[in-house]
Design an enzyme around this catalytic site. Structure first.
Site, PDB file in Angstrom:
ATOM      1  N   CYS A 134     113.161  11.375 -32.320  1.00 20.62           N
ATOM      2  CA  CYS A 134     112.878  12.704 -31.766  1.00 20.62           C
ATOM      3  C   CYS A 134     111.554  13.239 -32.335  1.00 20.62           C
ATOM      4  CB  CYS A 134     114.051  13.652 -31.973  1.00 20.62           C
ATOM      5  SG  CYS A 134     113.972  15.108 -30.889  1.00 20.62           S
ATOM      6  N   HIS A 187     117.866  10.750 -28.955  1.00 21.66           N
ATOM      7  CA  HIS A 187     118.666  10.640 -30.185  1.00 21.66           C
ATOM      8  C   HIS A 187     119.650   9.477 -30.047  1.00 21.66           C
ATOM      9  CE1 HIS A 187     117.617  14.378 -32.349  1.00 21.66           C
ATOM     10  NE2 HIS A 187     117.410  14.877 -31.135  1.00 21.66           N
ATOM     11  N   GLU A 209     121.630   8.407 -32.244  1.00 21.35           N
ATOM     12  CA  GLU A 209     122.875   8.761 -32.936  1.00 21.35           C
ATOM     13  C   GLU A 209     123.763   9.671 -32.098  1.00 21.35           C
ATOM     14  OE1 GLU A 209     120.219  12.225 -34.052  1.00 21.35           O
ATOM     15  OE2 GLU A 209     120.002  10.140 -33.430  1.00 21.35           O
TER      16      GLU A 209
END
Length: 214
Positions: A83, A192, A194
């Protein structure tokens, strides 16, 4: 087989625990720290980032993070930016008329997306180049984005003197921007991983797998 060591760089940019957990699930032994030497010595370095470009750069410089990144890459040591952690790898960012110098690993400017609806938030597909290691097996998956700024043109020209980076693109409401870059030991994603479910987990596993051979 010993798990590769990864440092998630703690420089005041929030939401670090989810990144730590995701990289642990990908098969690495993870430490969250701002320590210069630990970050330098780990098998892999993950540079997260949320919020404003200028604030992230100020936090990074406060722990000499730009020097950590530069020294690792000079030695061919893997770094993954996520990011705003990807955005700060470019030469500069412009927010609200304020220009901030970045790490300048790649030429280019981070600027506001030129789309009717900003931020770009939610799941989106990406256009993956041939030969990608990061997206191996997940070329057609969707990833989770949340950002108002991005890199809308790729400016690095290699003229075949070095291997050209692999650049993955995405599009939001007609505006095209860089979604990911693979450039030797330096990888980065605008989305992202994650927060991107199974596809993001697979990308992180692909990265951790490179740490075993680097």
């Amino acid at each position: 087989m010993t798990a590769p060591s990864v440092v998630v760089l703690d420089y005041g940019s929030g939401n670090l625990r989810s990144a730590v957990r995701a990289v642990e699930r990908a098969g690495a032994s993870v430490t969250l720290t701002s320590d210069f030497d630990e970050a330098l010595d780990a098998d892999g370095l993950l540079v997260p980032g949320v919020g404003a470009y200028a604030a992230c750069m100020a936090g990074l410089r406060a722990i000499k993070g730009e020097r950590i990144i530069g020294r690792r890459l000079a030695g061919g040591r893997p770094v993954l930016g996520i990011c705003v952690g990807m955005q700060i790898l470019f030469a500069r960012g412009v927010e609200h008329g304020v220009e901030t110098e970045g790490c300048d690993e790649w030429p280019g400017v981070v600027e506001r997306l030129q789309a009717p609806i900003v931020p770009h938030m939610g799941w989106n597909t990406v256009s993956v180049p041939a030969g990608s290691v990061a997206f191996h097996g997940i070329e057609d998956e969707r990833f989770y984005f949340v950002h108002s700024y991005g890199v809308r043109s790729w400016e690095l020209v290699t003229n075949d003197r070095t291997t050209a980076p692999l650049v993955t693109w995405a599009e939001h409401a007609g505006d095209r921007f860089v979604a990911a870059v693979e450039n030797g030991p330096l990888w980065a994603t605008q989305f992202h991983p994650e927060k991107s479910g199974d596809a993001g987990a697979a990308l992180l596993r692909n990265w951790v797998q490179t740490l075993r051979t680097s």
